[in-house]
Design a protein around this motif. Structure first.
Motif, PDB file in Angstrom:
ATOM      1  N   LEU A  97      24.762  53.267  28.903  1.00  0.00           N
ATOM      2  CA  LEU A  97      25.658  53.357  30.054  1.00  0.00           C
ATOM      3  C   LEU A  97      27.025  53.855  29.607  1.00  0.00           C
ATOM      4  O   LEU A  97      27.565  53.399  28.606  1.00  0.00           O
ATOM      5  N   ASP A  98      27.571  54.781  30.384  1.00  0.00           N
ATOM      6  CA  ASP A  98      28.941  55.261  30.170  1.00  0.00           C
ATOM      7  C   ASP A  98      29.653  55.264  31.516  1.00  0.00           C
ATOM      8  O   ASP A  98      29.112  55.755  32.515  1.00  0.00           O
ATOM      9  N   LEU A  99      30.864  54.680  31.566  1.00  0.00           N
ATOM     10  CA  LEU A  99      31.607  54.566  32.824  1.00  0.00           C
ATOM     11  C   LEU A  99      32.208  55.913  33.202  1.00  0.00           C
ATOM     12  O   LEU A  99      32.832  56.592  32.385  1.00  0.00           O
ATOM     13  N   ASP A 100      32.026  56.298  34.460  1.00  0.00           N
ATOM     14  CA  ASP A 100      32.527  57.582  34.951  1.00  0.00           C
ATOM     15  C   ASP A 100      34.035  57.501  35.190  1.00  0.00           C
ATOM     16  O   ASP A 100      34.526  56.546  35.798  1.00  0.00           O
ATOM     17  N   ASN A 101      34.755  58.502  34.722  1.00  0.00           N
ATOM     18  CA  ASN A 101      36.200  58.643  34.969  1.00  0.00           C
ATOM     19  C   ASN A 101      36.997  57.423  34.524  1.00  0.00           C
ATOM     20  O   ASN A 101      38.008  57.066  35.129  1.00  0.00           O
ATOM     21  N   LEU A 157      38.698  43.780  41.578  1.00  0.00           N
ATOM     22  CA  LEU A 157      40.139  43.587  41.780  1.00  0.00           C
ATOM     23  C   LEU A 157      40.799  43.472  40.410  1.00  0.00           C
ATOM     24  O   LEU A 157      40.652  42.469  39.725  1.00  0.00           O
ATOM     25  N   ILE A 158      41.505  44.531  40.001  1.00  0.00           N
ATOM     26  CA  ILE A 158      42.145  44.600  38.685  1.00  0.00           C
ATOM     27  C   ILE A 158      43.640  44.784  38.887  1.00  0.00           C
ATOM     28  O   ILE A 158      44.088  45.800  39.413  1.00  0.00           O
ATOM     29  N   ASP A 159      44.449  43.785  38.471  1.00  0.00           N
ATOM     30  CA  ASP A 159      45.918  43.863  38.569  1.00  0.00           C
ATOM     31  C   ASP A 159      46.369  44.226  39.978  1.00  0.00           C
ATOM     32  O   ASP A 159      47.283  45.037  40.182  1.00  0.00           O
ATOM     33  N   GLY A 160      45.708  43.641  40.988  1.00  0.00           N
ATOM     34  CA  GLY A 160      46.095  43.910  42.363  1.00  0.00           C
ATOM     35  C   GLY A 160      45.542  45.195  42.930  1.00  0.00           C
ATOM     36  O   GLY A 160      45.809  45.521  44.086  1.00  0.00           O
ATOM     37  N   HIS A 161      44.765  45.960  42.144  1.00  0.00           N
ATOM     38  CA  HIS A 161      44.174  47.210  42.605  1.00  0.00           C
ATOM     39  C   HIS A 161      42.678  47.005  42.793  1.00  0.00           C
ATOM     40  O   HIS A 161      41.995  46.456  41.921  1.00  0.00           O
ATOM     41  N   GLU A 162      42.162  47.445  43.927  1.00  0.00           N
ATOM     42  CA  GLU A 162      40.721  47.371  44.164  1.00  0.00           C
ATOM     43  C   GLU A 162      40.080  48.651  43.639  1.00  0.00           C
ATOM     44  O   GLU A 162      40.308  49.735  44.171  1.00  0.00           O
ATOM     45  N   LEU A 163      39.306  48.527  42.577  1.00  0.00           N
ATOM     46  CA  LEU A 163      38.720  49.669  41.893  1.00  0.00           C
ATOM     47  C   LEU A 163      37.204  49.647  42.024  1.00  0.00           C
ATOM     48  O   LEU A 163      36.585  48.579  42.050  1.00  0.00           O
ATOM     49  N   VAL A 164      36.630  50.836  42.116  1.00  0.00           N
ATOM     50  CA  VAL A 164      35.181  50.996  42.086  1.00  0.00           C
ATOM     51  C   VAL A 164      34.839  51.883  40.903  1.00  0.00           C
ATOM     52  O   VAL A 164      35.320  53.017  40.809  1.00  0.00           O
ATOM     53  N   VAL A 165      34.059  51.367  39.990  1.00  0.00           N
ATOM     54  CA  VAL A 165      33.669  52.122  38.804  1.00  0.00           C
ATOM     55  C   VAL A 165      32.164  52.335  38.848  1.00  0.00           C
ATOM     56  O   VAL A 165      31.405  51.437  39.213  1.00  0.00           O
ATOM     57  N   THR A 166      31.751  53.542  38.556  1.00  0.00           N
ATOM     58  CA  THR A 166      30.335  53.868  38.556  1.00  0.00           C
ATOM     59  C   THR A 166      29.910  54.282  37.151  1.00  0.00           C
ATOM     60  O   THR A 166      30.689  54.893  36.421  1.00  0.00           O
ATOM     61  N   PRO A 167      28.675  53.961  36.775  1.00  0.00           N
ATOM     62  CA  PRO A 167      28.194  54.369  35.458  1.00  0.00           C
ATOM     63  C   PRO A 167      27.204  55.521  35.552  1.00  0.00           C
ATOM     64  O   PRO A 167      26.591  55.768  36.600  1.00  0.00           O
ATOM     65  N   SER A 168      27.061  56.233  34.465  1.00  0.00           N
ATOM     66  CA  SER A 168      25.968  57.177  34.272  1.00  0.00           C
ATOM     67  C   SER A 168      25.063  56.588  33.196  1.00  0.00           C
ATOM     68  O   SER A 168      25.544  56.159  32.148  1.00  0.00           O
ATOM     69  N   VAL A 169      23.770  56.550  33.476  1.00  0.00           N
ATOM     70  CA  VAL A 169      22.836  55.834  32.618  1.00  0.00           C
ATOM     71  C   VAL A 169      21.784  56.809  32.097  1.00  0.00           C
ATOM     72  O   VAL A 169      21.194  57.576  32.876  1.00  0.00           O
ATOM     73  N   GLY A 170      21.592  56.767  30.790  1.00  0.00           N
ATOM     74  CA  GLY A 170      20.518  57.516  30.158  1.00  0.00           C
ATOM     75  C   GLY A 170      19.465  56.557  29.624  1.00  0.00           C
ATOM     76  O   GLY A 170      19.793  55.517  29.057  1.00  0.00           O
ATOM     77  N   ILE A 171      18.196  56.911  29.796  1.00  0.00           N
ATOM     78  CA  ILE A 171      17.092  56.038  29.403  1.00  0.00           C
ATOM     79  C   ILE A 171      16.231  56.764  28.379  1.00  0.00           C
ATOM     80  O   ILE A 171      15.850  57.924  28.583  1.00  0.00           O
TER      81      ILE A 171
END
Length: 772
Positions: A354-358, A441-455
């Motif tokens: 897994l690698d987190l996008d952006n 919720l990180i430091d008062g910021h609502e963040l959405v993080v998506t991963p890219s997954v290789g199998i």
């Protein structure tokens, strides 16, 4: 405890008890007196204000509200007015908590005053001093009848009513015209008497101190001889008495002193003989005891330090310090063991990479501390996802397990043993994607993080740790390049694409050094005058082997590699230098627009732009920065500050591809923008749909209403040109006039009247409204 101590304690207890009793009695008396005074004052005010009775007599709510409003002051927090039938006329301040008029009046007659004490939940409370403290919030509800000297059934004027009202209490002829319910917090009454309580408390405390001081002096004089004898007896028992006791006092004290002195003289000789032997023995014992104690402490400390060091070394060696997940070393050992077990049992094993996008954008925008918190939350979610459900239970034995590890940066791995095939691994991968899609919720910021997954699966794709990691990593990069927030299973065709990507990455790192980046310019033509109002500078990569590479191939790659800042700075500097060279050639380019990546918009961006403008010496008004909606919507406060600084410098600001991103209209008024750029997708859609055509017309009208310039890009046909021009947009950019061209060709387009003849030809054609 000594006799003196017991006596002093008794005196202190009595004095303090009396003082507390006096304080309590005085506080209760003052509290009750203040309460009666406050309510008597309310009754007097109600009787003295004929406007209240007259307003109730007339049923005038506004006049009643005006007459009651001056009474809404400390300690009164709320007033409720009722008619004689119990109708609620008006409520000022906080309304009564009583259930209704009947409860407010209770069992009192119509002419009597009713007083109730209620808690905040409506239950009955006491009216004494204790209720002011517990439970907190107890309130007094005083229900007063309002009297009138005039029968409510009759009709009189104001003068007659006032005259009758002045005689109502003197003659005893009165009629009830309504009721007033006053809400008074008991704590407010307590605050009124607090100064008096302070004085009583200080006097009581002073009296207690004086009494205890007198008691201490008196008892000291009485017990001093006994205390000296007691100390002498204690010293004698401990062998510390060095001379006979000389006591002053009565005969009993003298007898005790003689007994002590007799014992002292008998023990002196014995003590003298034993002291030397005892001292020598004690010294040896103390020495050996100290040595043993010191060695025991040193041994315990050494064991503790070794244990702590061992635990720290193991933690550092095998676990990630940020997420507490297994690190690369422990992951490699575990995966190697699982591969051997899978090979011996002829079973499949899957590795999810897994690698987190952006993720770099979050670090650049919010700081590394926020990035660390995000990584910790991702690790916790992955671990919780694994623990909460046995996702491989359908495909493996009950002994199968999942291991989650962090290899470093924003990379995580999940190991699945005893899997039935790639489908089973895909189920797990999708479950991990779903676990991370929820906002964080990180430091008062609502963040959405998506991963890219290789199998990758063993032994199908590789049977060793390095090979399996390489295959999973390759599959992950392909998942990222195909849209992110997805997973892919490795196949052999990915190796060739991965090699091409690696080669392109290597060449891109040296593109700036080798001067392989160039700017192409696409003119922005004013359809009214035919003049070139500006141009958009578009970056191209002139690869020595592959030729001209378009930006959609290398810009995302530069963002992932962290090169976008250097490339963006180069583009702004090169565009400014080119404007300067045009002017030296006698060519005028009023404005040049340069695209700004979201990753490029960092806290240091404004400083870089200012340095470039000072370095090149061009007027800041010549430079226009094209920002996507994602740039300004990241951190609103920071974005407003940075954009305001750019505008103060004189730089123009344009929103590129408006409507294709967040589509939020509020930022158009909050941010100091100068231009709105309509995306070509709207122009193309307007030809086929009346609704899309109306949307383009609305965007143009909105921008003009906000005082923003409008540039329409992607205009390729005469029909599109006529539609845009007829609806108020006169700055057009598109292939209808020119494709993006090198600087030499663009210089020809800057010559006066270059587009005039072409515009005359377009205006001579029949116009067709798109979508009509």
């Amino acid at each position: 405890m000594t006799i003196a101590g017991k006596f002093n304690a008794l005196v202190s207890t009595i004095v303090i008890s009396v003082g507390l009793l006096v304080c309590g009695v005085s506080a209760t008396h003052e509290f009750n007196a203040e309460r009666e005074r406050a309510f008597a004052q309310l009754e007097r005010e109600v009787r003295s204000r004929y406007q209240i009775a007259y307003a109730m007599y007339l049923g005038d709510s506004q006049a009643l509200s005006a007459a009651l409003k001056p009474m809404l002051q400390t300690p009164v927090i709320g007033i409720t007015a009722y008619s004689t039938q119990g109708d609620n006329r008006i409520v000022l301040g906080r309304s009564s908590d009583l259930a209704g008029f009947d409860e407010a009046r209770g069992n009192t007659t119509s002419a009597e005053t009713n007083l109730q004490s209620l808690n905040r939940d409506g239950t009955a409370a006491g009216v004494g001093l204790v209720s002011a403290f517990y439970p907190p919030g107890a309130e007094l509800h005083l229900n007063l009848p309002v009297f009138s000297g005039v029968n409510p059934q009759s009709s009189v004027d104001t003068q007659a009513f006032v005259l009758a009202q002045s005689e109502v209490f003197a003659e005893g002829s009165r009629h009830v015209v309504g009721y007033l319910d006053f809400v008074v917090p008991q704590q407010q009454i307590l605050l009124q008497v607090t100064p008096h309580l302070y004085r009583v408390f200080l006097i009581s405390a002073l009296f207690a101190c004086v009494s205890m001081l007198f008691s201490a002096v008196f008892t000291r004089r009485i017990t001093a001889p006994l205390a000296r004898l007691a100390r002498a007896a204690q010293e004698l028992a401990e062998g510390r008495l060095e001379k006979p006791v000389q006591a002053r006092g009565s005969g009993e004290i003298s007898d005790i002193a003689r007994i002590i002195n007799g014992i002292f003289s008998g023990m002196s000789d014995y003590k003298t003989r034993m002291d030397v032997d005892h001292q020598l023995l004690s010294m040896k014992v103390e020495e050996r005891t100290a040595q043993l104690s010191k060695r025991n402490q040193e041994l315990n400390q050494a064991v503790k330090q070794v244990t702590q060091a061992k635990n720290r070394l193991r933690q550092f060696a095998y676990y990630d310090s940020l997420t507490s997940l297994p690190n690369r070393r422990l992951f490699t050992e575990q995966l190697s063991l699982l591969l051997r077990l899978a090979k011996r049992n002829e079973e499949q094993l899957a590795l999810l990479f897994l690698d987190l996008d952006n993720f770099k954008r979050i670090n650049d925008s919010l700081g590394h501390s926020a990035g660390d918190l995000l990584l910790r939350e991702v690790g916790a979610r992955l671990a919780n996802c694994v623990r909460e459900s046995d996702v491989v239970a359908h495909y493996s034995e009950t002994s199968g397990k999942i291991g989650v590890s962090r290899l470093g940066g924003d990379e995580f791995t999940v190991v699945l043993n005893h899997v039935a095939g790639p489908e089973a691994a895909g189920v797990v991968a999708q479950r991990l994607l779903d676990a991370l899609v929820e906002p964080m919720l990180i430091d008062g910021h609502e963040l959405v993080v998506t991963p890219s997954v290789g199998i990758a699966l063993a032994p199908d794709h590789a049977d060793d740790v390095e090979g399996l990691l390489r295959c999973a990593d390759t599959a992950m990069y392909h998942a990222k390049s195909t849209g992110k927030n997805s997973f892919l299973v490795y196949n052999n065709d990915m190796d060739a694409a991965g090699l091409d990507r690696l080669t392109l990455e290597t060449d891109l790192r040296r593109a700036i050094e080798r001067d392989e980046l160039v700017l192409y310019y696409q003119p922005q033509v004013n359809t009214r005058t035919g003049a070139v109002e500006g141009a958009e500078a578009l970056m191209r990569w002139r690869h020595p082997e592959q030729g001209l590479i378009p930006p959609f191939r290398f810009i995302p790659l530069a963002e992932e590699m962290g090169l976008i800042n250097d490339m963006g700075d180069w583009a702004i500097r090169e565009a400014c230098m080119q404007v300067k060279r045009f002017r030296e050639q006698g060519l005028l380019l009023p404005r040049v627009a340069v695209n700004v990546s979201a990753l490029q918009f960092t806290p240091t961006f404004v400083r870089k732009v200012k340095d470039i403008l000072e370095e090149t010496g061009v007027d800041p008004s010549v430079l226009q920065l094209e920002l996507t909606e994602g740039v300004v919507m990241g951190d609103t406060h920071a974005s407003v500050k940075a954009l305001s600084e750019l505008r103060e410098m004189g730089v123009s600001l344009s929103i590129d591809d408006f409507g294709t991103g967040y589509s939020s209209l509020s930022y158009l008024s909050r941010f100091p923008l100068t231009e709105l750029k309509i995306d070509r997708s709207f122009v193309i859609a307007a030809e086929n749909s009346a609704e899309d055509a109306s949307l383009v017309i609305a965007i143009i009208a909105m921008a003009r209403g906000l005082g923003l310039d409008v540039v329409v890009e992607g205009v390729e046909t005469p029909e599109q040109y006529h539609f845009i021009s007829e609806h108020g947009a006169h700055i057009i950019q598109g292939y209808l006039f020119s494709a993006p061209v090198p600087v030499d060709e663009f210089a020809e387009l800057l010559k006066p009247w270059h587009f005039v003849r072409e515009l005359q030809g377009l205006d001579g054609r029949a116009r067709q409204v798109p979508g009509g």
